[in-house]
Design a protein around this motif. Structure first.
Motif, PDB file in Angstrom:
ATOM      1  N   LYS A   9       7.800   6.170   4.592  1.00  0.00           N
ATOM      2  CA  LYS A   9       7.944   4.869   3.946  1.00  0.00           C
ATOM      3  C   LYS A   9       8.676   3.880   4.860  1.00  0.00           C
ATOM      4  O   LYS A   9       8.433   2.673   4.817  1.00  0.00           O
ATOM      5  CB  LYS A   9       8.703   5.008   2.620  1.00  0.00           C
ATOM      6  CG  LYS A   9       7.909   5.703   1.530  1.00  0.00           C
ATOM      7  CD  LYS A   9       8.745   5.801   0.260  1.00  0.00           C
ATOM      8  CE  LYS A   9       7.996   6.527  -0.846  1.00  0.00           C
ATOM      9  NZ  LYS A   9       8.808   6.668  -2.077  1.00  0.00           N
ATOM     10  N   GLU A  10       9.548   4.402   5.701  1.00  0.00           N
ATOM     11  CA  GLU A  10      10.334   3.545   6.593  1.00  0.00           C
ATOM     12  C   GLU A  10       9.670   3.352   7.949  1.00  0.00           C
ATOM     13  O   GLU A  10       9.687   2.252   8.514  1.00  0.00           O
ATOM     14  CB  GLU A  10      11.728   4.155   6.792  1.00  0.00           C
ATOM     15  CG  GLU A  10      12.539   4.262   5.503  1.00  0.00           C
ATOM     16  CD  GLU A  10      13.865   4.970   5.722  1.00  0.00           C
ATOM     17  OE1 GLU A  10      14.218   5.239   6.895  1.00  0.00           O
ATOM     18  OE2 GLU A  10      14.555   5.268   4.731  1.00  0.00           O
ATOM     19  N   THR A  11       9.066   4.425   8.484  1.00  0.00           N
ATOM     20  CA  THR A  11       8.559   4.379   9.855  1.00  0.00           C
ATOM     21  C   THR A  11       7.060   4.123   9.962  1.00  0.00           C
ATOM     22  O   THR A  11       6.572   3.699  11.012  1.00  0.00           O
ATOM     23  CB  THR A  11       8.848   5.708  10.562  1.00  0.00           C
ATOM     24  OG1 THR A  11       8.098   6.764   9.916  1.00  0.00           O
ATOM     25  CG2 THR A  11      10.333   6.046  10.511  1.00  0.00           C
ATOM     26  N   LYS A  12       6.293   4.443   8.889  1.00  0.00           N
ATOM     27  CA  LYS A  12       4.826   4.381   8.899  1.00  0.00           C
ATOM     28  C   LYS A  12       4.239   5.268  10.009  1.00  0.00           C
ATOM     29  O   LYS A  12       3.199   4.965  10.584  1.00  0.00           O
ATOM     30  CB  LYS A  12       4.334   2.929   9.070  1.00  0.00           C
ATOM     31  CG  LYS A  12       4.633   2.076   7.839  1.00  0.00           C
ATOM     32  CD  LYS A  12       3.883   2.595   6.625  1.00  0.00           C
ATOM     33  CE  LYS A  12       4.132   1.768   5.379  1.00  0.00           C
ATOM     34  NZ  LYS A  12       5.442   2.054   4.754  1.00  0.00           N
ATOM     35  N   PRO A  70       0.812  -1.217   0.000  1.00  0.00           N
ATOM     36  CA  PRO A  70       0.000   0.000   0.000  1.00  0.00           C
ATOM     37  C   PRO A  70       0.845   1.265   0.000  1.00  0.00           C
ATOM     38  O   PRO A  70       1.837   1.365   0.728  1.00  0.00           O
ATOM     39  CB  PRO A  70      -0.819  -0.121   1.288  1.00  0.00           C
ATOM     40  CG  PRO A  70      -0.071  -1.055   2.154  1.00  0.00           C
ATOM     41  CD  PRO A  70       0.639  -1.991   1.244  1.00  0.00           C
ATOM     42  N   LYS A  71       0.449   2.224  -0.807  1.00  0.00           N
ATOM     43  CA  LYS A  71       1.167   3.505  -0.884  1.00  0.00           C
ATOM     44  C   LYS A  71       0.163   4.645  -1.043  1.00  0.00           C
ATOM     45  O   LYS A  71       0.373   5.565  -1.833  1.00  0.00           O
ATOM     46  CB  LYS A  71       2.174   3.484  -2.032  1.00  0.00           C
ATOM     47  CG  LYS A  71       1.615   3.011  -3.376  1.00  0.00           C
ATOM     48  CD  LYS A  71       2.694   2.936  -4.424  1.00  0.00           C
ATOM     49  CE  LYS A  71       2.119   2.442  -5.755  1.00  0.00           C
ATOM     50  NZ  LYS A  71       3.142   2.370  -6.806  1.00  0.00           N
ATOM     51  N   ASN A  72      -0.911   4.557  -0.271  1.00  0.00           N
ATOM     52  CA  ASN A  72      -1.980   5.549  -0.382  1.00  0.00           C
ATOM     53  C   ASN A  72      -1.558   6.927   0.124  1.00  0.00           C
ATOM     54  O   ASN A  72      -1.864   7.939  -0.498  1.00  0.00           O
ATOM     55  CB  ASN A  72      -3.209   5.060   0.389  1.00  0.00           C
ATOM     56  CG  ASN A  72      -3.686   3.704  -0.095  1.00  0.00           C
ATOM     57  OD1 ASN A  72      -4.253   3.578  -1.162  1.00  0.00           O
ATOM     58  ND2 ASN A  72      -3.433   2.669   0.698  1.00  0.00           N
ATOM     59  N   VAL A  73      -0.873   6.974   1.270  1.00  0.00           N
ATOM     60  CA  VAL A  73      -0.439   8.259   1.827  1.00  0.00           C
ATOM     61  C   VAL A  73       0.505   8.964   0.871  1.00  0.00           C
ATOM     62  O   VAL A  73       0.307  10.139   0.531  1.00  0.00           O
ATOM     63  CB  VAL A  73       0.236   8.069   3.206  1.00  0.00           C
ATOM     64  CG1 VAL A  73       0.964   9.355   3.623  1.00  0.00           C
ATOM     65  CG2 VAL A  73      -0.792   7.698   4.264  1.00  0.00           C
ATOM     66  N   THR A  74       1.536   8.278   0.433  1.00  0.00           N
ATOM     67  CA  THR A  74       2.532   8.918  -0.439  1.00  0.00           C
ATOM     68  C   THR A  74       1.915   9.326  -1.776  1.00  0.00           C
ATOM     69  O   THR A  74       2.213  10.405  -2.301  1.00  0.00           O
ATOM     70  CB  THR A  74       3.734   7.989  -0.675  1.00  0.00           C
ATOM     71  OG1 THR A  74       3.272   6.718  -1.149  1.00  0.00           O
ATOM     72  CG2 THR A  74       4.514   7.781   0.608  1.00  0.00           C
ATOM     73  N   PHE A  93       8.297  24.221   2.161  1.00  0.00           N
ATOM     74  CA  PHE A  93       7.251  23.273   2.560  1.00  0.00           C
ATOM     75  C   PHE A  93       7.336  22.010   1.716  1.00  0.00           C
ATOM     76  O   PHE A  93       7.278  20.896   2.241  1.00  0.00           O
ATOM     77  CB  PHE A  93       5.870  23.925   2.394  1.00  0.00           C
ATOM     78  CG  PHE A  93       4.718  23.009   2.689  1.00  0.00           C
ATOM     79  CD1 PHE A  93       4.111  23.013   3.938  1.00  0.00           C
ATOM     80  CD2 PHE A  93       4.220  22.127   1.723  1.00  0.00           C
ATOM     81  CE1 PHE A  93       3.048  22.160   4.224  1.00  0.00           C
ATOM     82  CE2 PHE A  93       3.155  21.277   1.997  1.00  0.00           C
ATOM     83  CZ  PHE A  93       2.575  21.295   3.254  1.00  0.00           C
ATOM     84  N   LEU A  94       7.478  22.182   0.404  1.00  0.00           N
ATOM     85  CA  LEU A  94       7.513  21.027  -0.502  1.00  0.00           C
ATOM     86  C   LEU A  94       8.726  20.146  -0.234  1.00  0.00           C
ATOM     87  O   LEU A  94       8.611  18.917  -0.231  1.00  0.00           O
ATOM     88  CB  LEU A  94       7.508  21.506  -1.953  1.00  0.00           C
ATOM     89  CG  LEU A  94       6.274  22.301  -2.393  1.00  0.00           C
ATOM     90  CD1 LEU A  94       6.421  22.751  -3.839  1.00  0.00           C
ATOM     91  CD2 LEU A  94       4.999  21.477  -2.226  1.00  0.00           C
ATOM     92  N   ARG A  98       8.634  16.259   1.079  1.00  0.00           N
ATOM     93  CA  ARG A  98       9.339  15.159   0.397  1.00  0.00           C
ATOM     94  C   ARG A  98      10.151  14.334   1.401  1.00  0.00           C
ATOM     95  O   ARG A  98      10.135  13.098   1.372  1.00  0.00           O
ATOM     96  CB  ARG A  98      10.268  15.711  -0.686  1.00  0.00           C
ATOM     97  CG  ARG A  98       9.563  16.187  -1.939  1.00  0.00           C
ATOM     98  CD  ARG A  98      10.553  16.489  -3.044  1.00  0.00           C
ATOM     99  NE  ARG A  98       9.872  17.042  -4.209  1.00  0.00           N
ATOM    100  CZ  ARG A  98       9.704  18.342  -4.432  1.00  0.00           C
ATOM    101  NH1 ARG A  98      10.203  19.230  -3.553  1.00  0.00           N
ATOM    102  NH2 ARG A  98       9.070  18.762  -5.502  1.00  0.00           N
ATOM    103  N   LYS A  99      10.848  15.021   2.286  1.00  0.00           N
ATOM    104  CA  LYS A  99      11.673  14.321   3.281  1.00  0.00           C
ATOM    105  C   LYS A  99      10.819  13.509   4.237  1.00  0.00           C
ATOM    106  O   LYS A  99      11.149  12.369   4.574  1.00  0.00           O
ATOM    107  CB  LYS A  99      12.518  15.340   4.063  1.00  0.00           C
ATOM    108  CG  LYS A  99      13.627  15.984   3.245  1.00  0.00           C
ATOM    109  CD  LYS A  99      14.403  17.007   4.069  1.00  0.00           C
ATOM    110  CE  LYS A  99      15.493  17.656   3.232  1.00  0.00           C
ATOM    111  NZ  LYS A  99      16.215  18.711   4.004  1.00  0.00           N
TER     112      LYS A  99
END
Length: 216
Positions: free
Chosen positions: A201-204, A158-162, A189-190, A194-195
């Motif tokens: 992706k690593e910590t959820k 799943p990658k809904n947030v990103t 902000f952008l 991104r960071k």
């Protein structure tokens, strides 16, 4: 418009079939790739009725029904009302999502936070929607709804947030243009977003992303 996909006789039979299940089919709404879509009512609730097209390239309503059952109680998508077979054609009935697709409107900050929370819930449930990037499947109203899970998967990562955050802020499209203008988004902000998405992706963990959105 849809007569070649369902005759008037078939439509009347389908209306009668649904009527016996307590659902009133009222009018044609739209034509999708895999189904004909109608508006109707179940008791006093407005509903969407999907009927599998006879020429559909794939059968997806079973998948959508299964996922809507998983989502019950999570306030992400309107409730599943009914699902079954009508004369060898699958059908699905769900509550109507009141509002406008994100693609055609400008969200408020509360909407952005709801989108973050709901896509996060999907990620935790292991459901990848698969079509969030277009903006047509996020409905903005008094509540934010995510609809149409025909192409969703419990097998894909799943990658809904990103996907949602990239669509709304980072990518170049009509949605991000409106949001950047409304909230006067700057390059800092952008870059921070991104960071934080990379970290997510690593910590959820969405807390840093939530803090960023709260500051708009």
């Amino acid at each position: 418009m849809h007569n070649y996909l369902i005759s008037q006789e078939e439509l009347e039979k389908f209306k009668g079939f649904l009527g016996k299940r307590g659902i009133k089919l009222e009018k044609f709404y739209s034509k999708g790739t895999t189904s004909l879509i109608f508006l109707g009512k179940e008791r006093n609730k407005e509903v969407i009725i999907k009927l599998e097209r006879p020429d559909t390239p794939r059968k997806n309503l079973q998948r959508e029904a299964n996922i809507l059952r998983v989502l019950k109680g999570h306030e992400i998508s309107p409730l599943l009302i009914d699902h079954g077979i009508f004369e060898n054609r699958e059908f699905l009935v769900r509550e109507f999502a009141i509002g406008e697709p994100l693609l055609y409107t400008t969200p408020e900050k509360d909407h952005l936070l709801q989108i973050l929370e709901e896509t996060y819930k999907l990620d935790l449930l292991g459901i990848d929607h698969g079509q969030i990037q277009g903006g047509k499947h996020i409905i903005i109203g008094d509540h934010v709804w995510i609809i149409d899970f025909e192409k969703a998967s419990l097998r894909r990562k799943p990658k809904n947030v990103t996907t949602a955050m990239a669509m709304i802020f980072l990518n170049n499209n009509v949605i991000s243009k409106r949001v950047r203008e409304k909230f006067k988004i700057n390059p800092m902000f952008l870059e921070t977003l991104r960071k934080e998405l990379k970290q997510y992706k690593e910590t959820k963990n969405i807390e840093k992303i939530k803090e960023l959105l709260c500051g708009l």
